[in-house]
Design a protein around this motif. Structure first.
Motif, mmCIF file in Angstrom:
data_model
loop_
_atom_site.group_PDB
_atom_site.id
_atom_site.type_symbol
_atom_site.label_atom_id
_atom_site.label_comp_id
_atom_site.label_asym_id
_atom_site.label_seq_id
_atom_site.Cartn_x
_atom_site.Cartn_y
_atom_site.Cartn_z
ATOM 1 N N SER A 718 0.664 -1.155 0.028
ATOM 2 C CA SER A 718 -0.010 0.013 0.155
ATOM 3 C C SER A 718 0.935 1.152 -0.046
ATOM 4 C CB SER A 718 -0.775 -0.053 1.195
ATOM 5 O OG SER A 718 -1.869 -1.036 1.362
ATOM 6 N N ASN A 782 -11.744 11.206 14.569
ATOM 7 C CA ASN A 782 -10.619 11.326 13.821
ATOM 8 C C ASN A 782 -9.559 12.232 14.393
ATOM 9 O OD1 ASN A 782 -11.665 9.750 11.776
ATOM 10 N ND2 ASN A 782 -11.848 11.273 10.337
ATOM 11 N N TYR A 786 -6.037 10.597 15.903
ATOM 12 C CA TYR A 786 -4.558 11.473 15.398
ATOM 13 C C TYR A 786 -4.097 11.736 16.450
ATOM 14 C CZ TYR A 786 -1.453 14.732 13.248
ATOM 15 O OH TYR A 786 -0.332 14.986 12.671
ATOM 16 N N LYS A 815 -6.623 3.576 8.596
ATOM 17 C CA LYS A 815 -7.243 4.864 8.407
ATOM 18 C C LYS A 815 -6.145 6.055 8.671
ATOM 19 C CE LYS A 815 -10.647 6.679 10.613
ATOM 20 N NZ LYS A 815 -11.916 6.942 10.881
ATOM 21 N N ALA A 818 -3.162 5.410 6.403
ATOM 22 C CA ALA A 818 -3.551 6.056 4.864
ATOM 23 C C ALA A 818 -4.039 7.416 4.778
ATOM 24 C CB ALA A 818 -4.661 4.919 4.377
ATOM 25 N N LYS A 819 -4.795 7.991 5.566
ATOM 26 C CA LYS A 819 -5.400 9.063 5.456
ATOM 27 C C LYS A 819 -4.861 10.466 6.401
ATOM 28 C CE LYS A 819 -10.002 11.262 4.710
ATOM 29 N NZ LYS A 819 -11.617 10.900 4.947
ATOM 30 N N LEU A 820 -5.226 9.953 7.840
ATOM 31 C CA LEU A 820 -5.156 11.115 8.754
ATOM 32 C C LEU A 820 -3.786 11.461 8.977
ATOM 33 C CD1 LEU A 820 -7.317 9.463 11.559
ATOM 34 C CD2 LEU A 820 -8.034 11.055 9.729
ATOM 35 N N LYS A 821 -2.783 10.391 9.009
ATOM 36 C CA LYS A 821 -1.356 10.933 9.168
ATOM 37 C C LYS A 821 -0.808 12.063 8.324
ATOM 38 C CE LYS A 821 3.260 8.855 9.180
ATOM 39 N NZ LYS A 821 4.015 7.579 9.099
ATOM 40 N N HIS A 822 -1.368 12.094 6.957
ATOM 41 C CA HIS A 822 -1.006 12.953 5.859
ATOM 42 C C HIS A 822 -1.878 14.464 5.698
ATOM 43 C CE1 HIS A 822 1.997 9.830 4.745
ATOM 44 N NE2 HIS A 822 0.989 9.041 4.877
ATOM 45 N N THR A 823 -2.936 14.289 6.731
ATOM 46 C CA THR A 823 -3.975 15.602 6.596
ATOM 47 C C THR A 823 -3.247 16.894 7.002
ATOM 48 O OG1 THR A 823 -5.681 14.106 7.130
ATOM 49 C CG2 THR A 823 -6.005 16.395 7.629
ATOM 50 N N LEU A 855 -9.525 17.322 10.234
ATOM 51 C CA LEU A 855 -9.588 15.763 10.773
ATOM 52 C C LEU A 855 -11.118 15.344 10.809
ATOM 53 C CD1 LEU A 855 -6.629 15.496 12.960
ATOM 54 C CD2 LEU A 855 -6.843 14.420 10.651
#
Length: 875
Positions: A718, A782, A786, A815, A818-823, A855
């Motif tokens: 991934s 979220n 985070y 999640k 894949a998503k929150l880490k890079h928000t 987030l």
């Protein structure tokens, strides 16, 4: 009073002979003249199979002794205090011995001496002849004596009578199982260390055509059963002639073994005041240091070992000759046609002279080429017989400077020996590697040549091939040999990608590295202590260079080993046969695969074998590397290596390792795709306890490691560009059940740095906190998720994902990754300043709140973000 005794440091043959003699002299007292070998002492302590009464020497009144019965000895200097009464009037001396005669031998009224394998054989024959009964226990002890002194009936000194005596004792109930248990024992850690010293110090000399191995050890304490260790060493390495010098406490001891009739080790041991058989002997060397004893031994060997080679063994035949009446011009044509330098001159079928190319060229220069050969032939020269020994031939050719030595028999020319023939024999002596260096079954010579150039061109980038060819050219210009060695050479054969290149130079590796770096405008990092260097090319490519160890023989004439010798020694120091391949880089031999130790065969058979039996004693980290290679390549560890690993683990050799080395190997094992299989294998070998005694591979650990494997596979598919250290994930799993104090202990044992220790403890704490909160709060916003997971490293997150059991929790970690880490939010401090907000701590509060809102989906774009700030912070 009658007394039966034997030599000091008594062995099983001595003991068995005393016991047998007691049956011939039932009224005699048994007394040891001194100490006993450790194996015999251990037997007395552990065995009660025979009620054996032996009187202490101090309790015997020597004045009352009227008959002294000596068994297994007939030398005064080896019977301790009993030597005081030998030769006195009124002392009747009886002798039973199997050793060869010596000038120091005692003589008695009864002498039964026969050169058989063991003295007890002689006494057994007498008991059989006299029909004196022998119990099964007595038969077992007597058999012990025969087996020990004949090497289980395998020594060359074994006589047919030994077999007959053994058969007779077997018929009387000798217990072979008990004998096996007593004679065959696992070595102690100390003994294995001594064996290692023997291997490390062993050097082979070619003495008058005979290969002789000399080894040395040194110990501040007495080494028990040293002769047994020497015998084991000879068996392990299949050595024909072996001399071992050992400094123990303040004395030097010599133990010698020979399978060659030309080398009588008993005679050589006598030069040191010792004795024994032609095949087995020993001596206690007095008043000499170990170095002095070695020099004396070498001198004696050169004087005592007669050459086994004669002229007929290496002479050239048939020979080209010229008749005495032919012209010098005709003789010159023969020399040119057959590319030789000297011709024998024949007249009426007999050798009358020699004519050389130099003489003919000079005669032709003076216009004398049409004169007969006999006018200018050499008339005074030496000749030898076909049975002339090698030493005499050497002396004639070297000292008399005679280029060609005719070999004649009954005045007829039957062959010839040139200086080239002499050099060829010397060369053969020098390049014969000590066969004891290699694992049994490995070849001591090069296999059939295999050139790897095509495979290299198929697998390597063009720029790397260009560099390798250039390395060969530099080596050729420096007149040295260059080789690619180790894993790179192995992986070329396995067709596996590997650009980690190690180069070995038979010469000055550092100077070679400097020249290569200069030619390519690169840099060179030098490690003088280790004789190594790293070449860094302009594009960042790195190449390791090392010097091969060179070794020289002292005899004959201090000629160095040639061509392949130093690379062979360098490759011998590698861990496993599969890593002993080398590829030659010199232009004339570019791509030639060199295989001294059967690596190609082992790779084909997918087997990991050690090069010698002390491999894991020398370096226990090889145990971990064996497991790693086994799993990485899908190979299997060979039977010998398996047993050696088991033995090294039982003896706790891994405890002696520097913690950092163990840690480094563990990292490599956990970093690869085969991490779980490696841990499983570590458990099977009982090695996990050396990392920490509380680490286990139970069912829960198997499940967790399996989960980690699945999580890592998902993550790498991934997030292809994301970097992380896989080993840390598995390491956290290994130490899962350790308490904090135990983790700190583990950190100390593995010599971790303070930074590594701090990171490990923080990782455990962060994961622990996350697990607790995720268990308590089933549903997290979220922003909450985070803040909970952002302090965790990627390795901790993957471990956490494998650790949690609920699918919802796994999805939450997924999640975050894949998503929150890079928000990220788009609003900056400049935007806040434009809104009239003064810079300060408020900025961080605003941006953090804004990030949480992003987030949680409360804002979608920058317009939403500005509106959020105005609503919540501008009133």
């Amino acid at each position: 009073m009658e007394v039966i005794t034997t030599h000091v440091n008594a062995d099983f043959d001595a003991f068995a002979s005393m016991m047998a003699a007691k049956k011939l002299y039932p009224d005699a007292i048994l007394a040891f003249a001194g100490s006993q070998e450790k194996s015999l002492r251990d037997f007395f302590l552990s065995s009660a199979i025979y009620a054996f009464k032996c009187k202490k020497l101090k309790d015997i009144d020597l004045k009352k002794v009227r008959r002294l019965i000596l068994v297994d000895i007939r030398q005064r200097n080896r019977i301790g205090k009993f030597s005081r009464i030998v030769g006195k009037s009124g002392i009747d001396l009886h002798i039973y011995d199997h050793h060869p005669p010596s000038k120091d031998d005692l003589h008695g009224s009864v002498e039964v001496v026969k050169e058989v394998g063991a003295t007890v054989t002689i006494l057994c024959q007498m008991l059989k002849k006299k029909k004196i009964p022998i119990s099964p226990d007595e038969a077992t002890i007597m058999m012990l004596g025969i087996y020990e002194d004949t090497g289980n009936l395998t020594f060359s000194s074994t006589h047919k009578d030994d077999y007959l005596a053994a058969a007779y004792l077997l018929s009387k109930g000798a217990d072979l199982n008990l004998i096996s248990d007593i004679l065959i024992k696992e070595f102690t850690a100390e003994q294995i260390t001594i064996l290692n010293e023997l291997v490390e110090s062993a050097t082979e000399y070619a003495i008058n055509g005979m290969d002789v191995v000399l080894a040395k050890v040194s110990s501040d304490t007495y080494i028990s059963d040293f002769a047994v260790l020497v015998h084991k060493f000879r068996e392990m390495e299949n050595i024909d002639v072996l001399f071992v010098l050992a400094r123990m406490e303040d004395r030097v001891y010599l133990v010698a073994r020979s399978r060659k009739r030309e080398v009588d080790v008993g005679e050589i041991a006598k030069e040191f005041g010792g004795g024994g058989h032609s095949s087995a002997a020993s001596a206690a060397v007095k008043d000499l240091t170990l170095i002095q004893a070695e020099e004396k031994l070498k001198s004696i060997l050169h004087n005592k070992i007669s050459s086994t080679r004669m002229a007929r063994d290496f002479m050239s035949f048939p020979l080209k000759t010229v008749d005495a009446g032919e012209t010098l011009n005709e003789a010159g044509q023969i020399l040119t046609r057959y590319n030789i330098n000297v011709l024998p001159v024949i007249k009426r079928g007999r050798l009358v002279g020699l004519i050389s190319r130099q003489v003919i060229e000079k005669a032709s220069h003076h216009g004398l080429k049409d004169l007969p050969v006999e006018e200018y032939m050499i008339r005074e020269f030496s000749v030898v017989h076909p049975e002339t020994p090698w030493s005499s031939i050497q002396k004639i050719i070297i000292e008399s400077n005679q280029r060609f030595l005719p070999v004649t028999e009954r005045k007829k020319l039957v062959g010839g020996i040139t200086r080239t023939d002499l050099l060829r024999v010397l060369h053969t002596d020098l390049v014969e590697e000590p066969h004891y260096l290699f694992e049994q079954g490995a070849s001591a010579s090069l296999r059939q040549k295999k050139v790897m150039t095509r495979q290299m061109e198929e697998q390597l980038p063009k720029n790397i091939m260009h560099i390798l060819r250039d390395l060969g050219a530099v080596a050729e210009k420096m007149e040295v040999n260059a080789y690619i060695v180790g894993g790179f050479a192995r992986d070329i054969l396995l067709r596996r990608e590997n650009l980690d290149i190690d180069v070995v130079i038979e010469g000055d590796g550092i100077e070679f590295a400097r020249k290569v770096a200069s030619k390519h405008n690169g840099r060179v990092r030098i490690h003088k202590t280790f004789g190594t260097a790293v070449i860094v090319f302009p594009d960042g490519f790195k190449l390791d260079v090392a010097s091969a160890r060179l070794e020289y023989y002292e005899y004959p004439a201090a000629l160095p080993q040639v061509e392949m010798s130093s690379i062979k020694l360098d490759l011998y120091r590698r861990d496993f046969t599969i890593n002993t391949l080398a590829i030659r880089l010199n232009p004339s031999f570019f791509g030639e695969l060199i295989d001294f130790f059967g690596a190609r065969k082992d790779i084909k058979e997918k087997t990991i074998r050690v090069i010698h039996n002390l491999s894991f004693v020398e370096d226990p980290t090889r145990i971990l590397r064996a497991i790693r290679f086994e799993q990485r390549f899908g190979f299997r560890i060979g039977k010998l290596a398996l047993s050696l690993i088991d033995n090294a683990v039982k003896l706790n050799f891994l405890d002696r390792l520097d913690g950092r080395r163990l840690f480094s190997e563990l990292i490599l094992m956990l970093q690869g795709d085969e991490a779980i299989l490696n841990v499983k294998r570590l458990n099977e070998f009982d090695i996990l306890r050396f990392i920490h005694p509380k680490i286990s591979f139970d069912n829960s650990a198997k499940v967790l490691l399996g989960n980690i494997g699945e999580v890592i596979s998902w993550y790498e598919l991934s997030f292809l560009e994301e970097k992380y250290e896989r080993w840390k994930v598995y390491f956290l799993a290994l130490i899962e059940n350790l308490q904090k104090s135990e983790v700190l202990s583990l950190c100390r044992n593995l010599s971790m740095s303070e930074k590594e220790k701090k990171e490990l403890l923080q990782s455990r704490n962060h994961v622990g906190n996350a697990l607790v909160k995720m268990a308590k709060q089933r549903s997290l916003k979220n922003s909450e998720l985070y803040h909970l997971l952002s302090p965790l490293t990627t390795e901790c997150l993957l471990y956490l994902m494998a650790k949690v059991t609920r699918n919802e929790a796994k999805k939450s970690v997924s999640k975050f990754l894949a998503k929150l880490k890079h928000t990220k939010i788009r609003t900056t401090g400049e935007d806040l300043k434009k809104l009239g907000l003064l810079p300060g701590k408020l900025y961080k509060i605003i941006l953090d709140n804004l990030h949480d809102a992003k987030l949680d989906g409360k804002v979608q774009n920058k317009r939403d973000e500005i509106a959020f700030v105005k609503k919540n912070f501008l009133k």
